[in-house]
Design a protein around this motif. Structure first.
Motif, PDB file in Angstrom:
ATOM      1  N   THR A   1      -4.309   4.198  -7.492  1.00 68.13           N
ATOM      2  CA  THR A   1      -5.558   4.406  -7.458  1.00 68.13           C
ATOM      3  C   THR A   1      -5.499   5.930  -6.648  1.00 68.13           C
ATOM      4  N   VAL A   2      -6.111   5.749  -5.193  1.00 67.74           N
ATOM      5  CA  VAL A   2      -6.306   6.802  -4.627  1.00 67.74           C
ATOM      6  C   VAL A   2      -4.783   7.747  -4.391  1.00 67.74           C
ATOM      7  N   LEU A   3      -4.278   7.232  -4.404  1.00 62.88           N
ATOM      8  CA  LEU A   3      -3.278   8.581  -4.635  1.00 62.88           C
ATOM      9  C   LEU A   3      -3.058   9.550  -5.883  1.00 62.88           C
ATOM     10  N   GLY A   4      -3.209   8.478  -7.068  1.00 59.84           N
ATOM     11  CA  GLY A   4      -3.623   9.503  -8.623  1.00 59.84           C
ATOM     12  C   GLY A   4      -4.513  10.230  -8.388  1.00 59.84           C
ATOM     13  N   GLU A   5      -5.971  10.440  -7.534  1.00 57.65           N
ATOM     14  CA  GLU A   5      -6.994  10.736  -7.571  1.00 57.65           C
ATOM     15  C   GLU A   5      -6.535  12.297  -6.226  1.00 57.65           C
ATOM     16  N   LYS A   6      -5.167  11.615  -5.388  1.00 55.95           N
ATOM     17  CA  LYS A   6      -5.382  13.095  -4.875  1.00 55.95           C
ATOM     18  C   LYS A   6      -4.429  14.296  -5.149  1.00 55.95           C
ATOM     19  N   VAL A   7      -3.393  13.702  -6.783  1.00 51.00           N
ATOM     20  CA  VAL A   7      -2.492  14.352  -6.931  1.00 51.00           C
ATOM     21  C   VAL A   7      -3.263  14.618  -8.547  1.00 51.00           C
ATOM     22  N   ALA A   8      -3.828  15.241  -9.318  1.00 50.88           N
ATOM     23  CA  ALA A   8      -4.596  15.169 -10.071  1.00 50.88           C
ATOM     24  C   ALA A   8      -4.242  15.870 -10.321  1.00 50.88           C
ATOM     25  N   ASP A   9      -4.265  16.984 -10.320  1.00 44.74           N
ATOM     26  CA  ASP A   9      -4.106  18.542 -10.518  1.00 44.74           C
ATOM     27  C   ASP A   9      -2.161  18.677 -10.806  1.00 44.74           C
ATOM     28  N   ARG A  10      -0.970  17.914 -10.524  1.00 44.49           N
ATOM     29  CA  ARG A  10       0.033  17.968 -10.514  1.00 44.49           C
ATOM     30  C   ARG A  10       0.328  16.750 -12.531  1.00 44.49           C
TER      31      ARG A  10
ATOM     32  N   LEU B   1       3.326 -22.946  -5.828  1.00 43.92           N
ATOM     33  CA  LEU B   1       3.473 -22.443  -7.371  1.00 43.92           C
ATOM     34  C   LEU B   1       1.602 -21.585  -7.088  1.00 43.92           C
ATOM     35  N   ARG B   2       1.015 -22.220  -6.700  1.00 42.61           N
ATOM     36  CA  ARG B   2      -0.424 -21.697  -6.035  1.00 42.61           C
ATOM     37  C   ARG B   2      -0.986 -20.309  -5.250  1.00 42.61           C
ATOM     38  N   ARG B   3       0.327 -20.942  -4.447  1.00 42.27           N
ATOM     39  CA  ARG B   3       0.385 -20.015  -2.821  1.00 42.27           C
ATOM     40  C   ARG B   3       1.309 -19.314  -3.340  1.00 42.27           C
ATOM     41  N   VAL B   4       2.492 -19.557  -3.926  1.00 45.08           N
ATOM     42  CA  VAL B   4       3.189 -18.181  -4.325  1.00 45.08           C
ATOM     43  C   VAL B   4       2.778 -16.678  -5.076  1.00 45.08           C
ATOM     44  N   ILE B   5       1.352 -17.417  -5.967  1.00 49.15           N
ATOM     45  CA  ILE B   5       1.044 -16.408  -7.016  1.00 49.15           C
ATOM     46  C   ILE B   5      -0.303 -16.273  -6.425  1.00 49.15           C
ATOM     47  N   HIS B   6      -0.956 -16.419  -4.693  1.00 49.41           N
ATOM     48  CA  HIS B   6      -1.674 -15.943  -4.334  1.00 49.41           C
ATOM     49  C   HIS B   6      -1.211 -14.949  -3.214  1.00 49.41           C
ATOM     50  N   GLU B   7      -0.333 -14.927  -2.862  1.00 44.43           N
ATOM     51  CA  GLU B   7       1.193 -14.409  -2.210  1.00 44.43           C
ATOM     52  C   GLU B   7       1.338 -12.844  -2.877  1.00 44.43           C
ATOM     53  N   VAL B   8       2.008 -13.678  -4.279  1.00 43.00           N
ATOM     54  CA  VAL B   8       2.384 -12.071  -4.836  1.00 43.00           C
ATOM     55  C   VAL B   8       0.463 -11.166  -5.084  1.00 43.00           C
ATOM     56  N   ASN B   9      -0.051 -11.721  -5.547  1.00 41.65           N
ATOM     57  CA  ASN B   9      -1.708 -11.035  -6.152  1.00 41.65           C
ATOM     58  C   ASN B   9      -2.119 -10.263  -5.374  1.00 41.65           C
ATOM     59  N   ASN B  10      -1.877 -10.678  -3.883  1.00 43.48           N
ATOM     60  CA  ASN B  10      -2.511 -10.190  -2.698  1.00 43.48           C
ATOM     61  C   ASN B  10      -2.173  -8.235  -2.784  1.00 43.48           C
ATOM     62  N   PRO B  11      -0.348  -7.982  -2.426  1.00 41.67           N
ATOM     63  CA  PRO B  11       0.454  -7.191  -1.775  1.00 41.67           C
ATOM     64  C   PRO B  11       0.104  -5.871  -3.226  1.00 41.67           C
ATOM     65  N   LEU B  12      -0.025  -6.957  -4.618  1.00 46.39           N
ATOM     66  CA  LEU B  12      -0.448  -6.983  -5.825  1.00 46.39           C
ATOM     67  C   LEU B  12      -0.781  -5.179  -6.306  1.00 46.39           C
ATOM     68  N   GLY B  13      -2.304  -6.218  -5.884  1.00 44.77           N
ATOM     69  CA  GLY B  13      -3.451  -5.486  -6.127  1.00 44.77           C
ATOM     70  C   GLY B  13      -3.649  -4.137  -5.013  1.00 44.77           C
ATOM     71  N   ILE B  14      -3.228  -4.686  -3.479  1.00 43.81           N
ATOM     72  CA  ILE B  14      -3.292  -3.189  -2.649  1.00 43.81           C
ATOM     73  C   ILE B  14      -2.740  -1.876  -3.099  1.00 43.81           C
ATOM     74  N   VAL B  15      -1.246  -2.457  -3.307  1.00 46.90           N
ATOM     75  CA  VAL B  15      -0.542  -1.259  -4.033  1.00 46.90           C
ATOM     76  C   VAL B  15      -1.457  -0.943  -5.613  1.00 46.90           C
ATOM     77  N   LYS B  16      -1.981  -1.505  -6.306  1.00 46.57           N
ATOM     78  CA  LYS B  16      -2.623  -1.137  -7.693  1.00 46.57           C
ATOM     79  C   LYS B  16      -3.424  -0.051  -6.901  1.00 46.57           C
ATOM     80  N   ASN B  17      -4.595  -0.283  -5.982  1.00 44.29           N
ATOM     81  CA  ASN B  17      -5.378   0.110  -5.274  1.00 44.29           C
ATOM     82  C   ASN B  17      -5.169   1.955  -4.439  1.00 44.29           C
ATOM     83  N   TYR B  18      -3.711   1.958  -4.046  1.00 43.33           N
ATOM     84  CA  TYR B  18      -3.244   2.846  -3.441  1.00 43.33           C
ATOM     85  C   TYR B  18      -2.988   3.860  -4.419  1.00 43.33           C
TER      86      TYR B  18
END
Length: 531
Positions: A458-467, A439-456
């Motif tokens: 954020t970056v994407l939101g700054e690039k389209v701030a005027d849209r 269970l711990r491994r599953v939570i870890h494996e899921v949270n890693n890509p989720l964190g990267i998606v959230k960060n991307y």
């Protein structure tokens, strides 16, 4: 800041080939981590005693580095489009060797730093005075960052003669031209140089590149309410005796930003391996160390036992290393038994380096190592072995208090017996039996890509701030992504009967600490008294 990110990015990759790779690392680290790193870097110049009494103009150094990077990128877009990113990095870091020499050899190098310019005699003066030069020093730094080899070469050769550079590969020529244009007039004045280098670029195009670079740097400065004239007029503000209080405040600020960086991503719910990985990464960022290992202490074996993490190449046999904690057996054992930092160069102690120490140093791929003991409430937690070259030692010695502070924090976070882990209880009666480790491994494996998606996002939101329509859709996606960890957390919570015992928290201690921190820096200046 660029070098710190490159060092982290290069930890698991052989080559940092482009700005895209750096941007990917920024996304993986997350905006909070980058913010904490930036705050830490911001406080460094003002809390560094080396900068108190200097006439060196670091604003001018920074401005020249940035301008050279912008010109190099523009030249590359015309001459070598596929390497525009590498040209920018090489231009930005081409003089970084000056910082290393100034930091380590301030008394001898400061006169050279102040007088350094495009003159070819500058390298001769450096070689005559200190036996090396900033090109060689910078090449070593960039090469150790695992940057693209042609980026390091551009740093090494940027002060060679035009005739010698004419035989080089294009990226070396581009950075050489960019550095020359920063110092010598208009592009139309460099036609002979272009012919010598075998570069076919019209003078009008060179003039446009210079004008665009000037406009770009002016816009960057305008964002922080500065002009080039104001920036270059004065060096960094010098500190006088009366500024001791200000230095103290900035020192506290630096410690706080370091603590924040250390605690980031080390929440109690993360497993021990995750905490070790994030603490090692924070250590490398804070102290500019390229390689570091953590050896946990295993009491049953009375030994320090190596454990690999995902950030270490699989070729490093750290899992095979076991260092017995016996008197005189090895430096990591000595640092633990003595409760003090030990180095392999003999600066802090005169202990002989053993074969085991030499083997660990070879795994670190450095000239030597610094061993930092992690001890909490009298319990041995383990040792961090940091790979360093001998010129790095004085810089780390300047940060001894911060090293000890980091060690204390890391020991607290890694202490398995200190209530960090939630003790498992029996499954609920009639409930499902969970495999806790799975269970711990599953939570870890899921949270890693989720964190990267959230960060991307954020970056994407700054690039389209005027849209606004796109921004709303991104916000909706982010909202749904943020729901997933909560759903997964329900699985983890259902594994246990309760949430554990409550902790006693002395809120008055926290208030006292906050008031002490704020009094000198904020309250006194605003004429506010706190009772």
């Amino acid at each position: 800041l660029t070098m710190k990110i490159m060092r982290v990015q290069g930890g698991g990759n052989p080559v940092v080939s482009s700005l895209k790779a750096i941007e990917q690392t920024v996304a993986e680290l997350g905006s909070e981590t980058i913010k904490n790193v930036a705050l830490f870097c911001l406080s460094n110049p003002f809390s560094n005693p080396l900068l108190w009494k200097t006439d060196a103009n670091f604003n001018q150094f920074w401005f020249h580095s940035l301008r050279c990077a912008v010109i190099a990128r523009s030249l590359s877009e015309h001459l070598l489009p596929a390497s525009a990113d590498e040209a920018y990095i090489a231009g930005l870091l081409h003089d970084v060797g000056k910082l290393l020499l100034w930091s380590n050899l301030k008394r001898d190098y400061e006169p050279l730093f102040k007088k350094s310019n495009r003159a070819d005699s500058a390298l001769s003066a450096e070689n005559d005075s200190i036996g090396t030069n900033h090109c060689e020093a910078g090449w070593n730094i960039v090469r150790n960052l695992r940057a693209h080899p042609f980026v390091a070469d551009a740093v090494l050769y940027h002060h060679f003669t035009p005739k010698a550079v004419a035989a080089a590969l294009p990226l070396v020529k581009i950075v050489f031209i960019a550095n020359t244009l920063c110092y010598k007039g208009q592009g139309s004045d460099q036609i002979d140089l272009m012919q010598t280098l075998g570069i076919d670029i019209p003078a009008e195009r060179l003039d446009r590149i210079l004008a665009e670079a000037q406009k770009y740097t002016d816009e960057l400065l305008a964002d922080v309410d500065l002009t080039a004239e104001a920036l270059l007029k004065d060096p960094l503000p010098s500190f006088k005796d009366r500024d001791a209080a200000l230095h103290g405040i900035l020192g506290e600020f630096r410690e706080l930003s370091a603590r924040q960086l250390t605690f980031a991503h080390t929440q109690p719910e993360k497993d021990a391996v995750e905490r070790q990985k994030h603490l090692l990464r924070s250590f490398k960022i804070l102290f500019d160390v390229a390689a570091a290992f953590f050896f946990p202490y295993v009491s049953a074996r009375n030994a320090l036992v190596g454990k690999p993490t995902e950030s270490e190449p699989s070729t490093w046999p750290i899992g095979e290393v076991e260092l017995p904690v016996t008197s005189g057996g090895n430096l990591p054992a000595l640092t633990l038994s003595r409760h003090q930092i030990v180095d392999s160069f003999g600066y802090l102690a005169n202990d002989l380096v053993t074969i085991a120490d030499e083997q660990v140093i070879r795994l670190l791929n450095t000239e030597g190592m610094l061993c930092i003991p992690l001890i909490h409430s009298g319990r041995w937690i383990g040792v961090i072995c940091a790979g360093i070259d001998e010129p790095q030692f004085p810089l780390l010695w300047e940060q001894l208090n911060l090293l000890n502070s980091f060690a204390a924090l890391a020991a607290t976070l890694l202490d398995q017996t200190g209530g960090v882990e939630i003790p498992p209880s029996s499954p609920r009666q009639g409930g499902v039996s969970f495999d806790e480790e799975a269970l711990r491994r599953v939570i870890h494996e899921v949270n890693n890509p989720l964190g990267i998606v959230k960060n991307y996002l954020t970056v994407l939101g700054e690039k389209v701030a005027d849209r606004f329509e796109v921004k709303d859709e991104i916000a909706l996606i982010r909202q749904e992504v943020e729901r997933i960890p909560g759903i997964i957390a329900q699985l983890s919570k259902s594994r246990y009967k309760g949430d554990g015992d409550d902790e006693v928290l002395d809120i008055n201690v926290i208030i006292a600490d906050l008031s002490q921190l704020l009094t000198a820096s904020v309250l006194d200046q605003a004429h506010i008294s706190l009772n």
